[in-house]
Design a protein around this motif. Structure first.
Motif, PDB file in Angstrom:
ATOM      1  N   ALA A 103       0.996  -1.105   0.247  1.00 30.63           N
ATOM      2  CA  ALA A 103       0.421   0.064   0.178  1.00 30.63           C
ATOM      3  C   ALA A 103       0.859   1.359   0.092  1.00 30.63           C
ATOM      4  N   VAL A 104       0.538   2.126  -1.338  1.00 26.79           N
ATOM      5  CA  VAL A 104       0.841   3.625  -0.754  1.00 26.79           C
ATOM      6  C   VAL A 104       0.386   4.146  -0.971  1.00 26.79           C
ATOM      7  N   HIS A 105      -0.236   5.882  -0.716  1.00 29.57           N
ATOM      8  CA  HIS A 105      -1.371   6.916  -0.713  1.00 29.57           C
ATOM      9  C   HIS A 105      -0.202   8.569  -0.968  1.00 29.57           C
ATOM     10  N   ILE A 106      -1.194   8.751  -1.733  1.00 29.21           N
ATOM     11  CA  ILE A 106      -0.556   9.765  -2.792  1.00 29.21           C
ATOM     12  C   ILE A 106      -1.562  10.838  -2.744  1.00 29.21           C
ATOM     13  N   LYS A 107      -1.488  11.798  -1.886  1.00 28.92           N
ATOM     14  CA  LYS A 107      -2.319  12.984  -1.945  1.00 28.92           C
ATOM     15  C   LYS A 107      -1.867  14.883  -2.648  1.00 28.92           C
ATOM     16  N   GLY A 108      -2.463  15.072  -3.139  1.00 27.14           N
ATOM     17  CA  GLY A 108      -1.629  15.996  -3.951  1.00 27.14           C
ATOM     18  C   GLY A 108      -2.724  16.986  -4.384  1.00 27.14           C
ATOM     19  N   THR A 109      -1.910  18.628  -4.401  1.00 25.68           N
ATOM     20  CA  THR A 109      -3.170  19.238  -4.664  1.00 25.68           C
ATOM     21  C   THR A 109      -2.088  20.465  -5.639  1.00 25.68           C
ATOM     22  N   VAL A 110      -2.832  20.917  -6.825  1.00 25.27           N
ATOM     23  CA  VAL A 110      -1.876  22.426  -7.347  1.00 25.27           C
ATOM     24  C   VAL A 110      -3.043  22.835  -7.410  1.00 25.27           C
ATOM     25  N   GLU A 111      -2.577  24.054  -7.302  1.00 26.85           N
ATOM     26  CA  GLU A 111      -3.273  25.579  -7.190  1.00 26.85           C
ATOM     27  C   GLU A 111      -3.005  26.646  -8.497  1.00 26.85           C
ATOM     28  N   GLN A 112      -3.594  27.040  -9.050  1.00 32.47           N
ATOM     29  CA  GLN A 112      -3.152  27.725 -10.243  1.00 32.47           C
ATOM     30  C   GLN A 112      -2.302  26.965 -11.489  1.00 32.47           C
ATOM     31  N   PRO A 113      -2.942  25.841 -12.058  1.00 31.21           N
ATOM     32  CA  PRO A 113      -2.271  24.914 -12.476  1.00 31.21           C
ATOM     33  C   PRO A 113      -1.808  25.918 -14.252  1.00 31.21           C
TER      34      PRO A 113
END
Length: 167
Positions: A103-113
């Motif tokens: 198991a690997v959990h990845i969470k990400g956010t990109v603002e103003q892409p």
């Protein structure tokens, strides 16, 4: 309405190994401000991936895509994962769970892409035996958490690695 499938394609580029595509399939409907993807699938000899959902084509229209993938690479255990991508032209989020070989959990956010991208990413690896990836690595356990954020020119990464291996 788009509904098509290509099978048994070989892409040849000078100086590179040929890329064999077993199948490329697309089914969806294009609307005024979004694309409804019923199915986008790619199958290679060792990797397959699929995507479905909605792609926003206007600034305030939401994108919401579900995706999944599998890989069976030489000398490595089978790998697989699934996730979601959602947001709009102002902010995108991604969440992925790798389910195999561990198991690997990845969470990400990109603002103003599309303007001045700023991103944040967290990768969490719950405790697992290294032997799940390579049997000769034995029963040593490993866990990790890595967090990062930045822009196109500035990056900060911090993380913690846990193991029960003898020092």
């Amino acid at each position: 309405l788009v509904d098509g499938r290509l099978r048994d394609i070989t892409v040849v580029r000078a100086g590179s190994k040929p890329l064999d595509i077993r199948e490329l399939a697309l089914s969806g409907i294009l609307r005024k401000d979004h694309l409804n993807v019923r199915r986008l699938a790619l199958t290679l000899p060792t990797v397959s991936a699929h995507v479905s959902g909605t792609v926003g084509l206007a600034p305030r229209v939401q994108t919401a895509l579900d995706f999944g993938w599998q890989a069976q690479l030489t000398n490595l255990p089978a790998a697989a994962g699934k996730g979601t991508l959602w947001g709009n032209f102002s902010q995108f989020h991604v969440s992925q769970d790798v389910t195999r070989p561990t198991a690997v959990h990845i969470k990400g956010t990109v603002e103003q892409p599309l303007k001045a991208p700023r991103w944040q990413l967290t990768v969490t690896v719950p405790p697992f035996r290294l032997g799940q990836i390579q049997p000769r690595w034995g029963k040593t356990r490993l866990a990790a958490k890595v967090e990062g954020h930045g822009t196109l020119s500035d990056v900060a990464i911090d993380g913690t690695l846990y193991t029960d291996a003898d020092a």
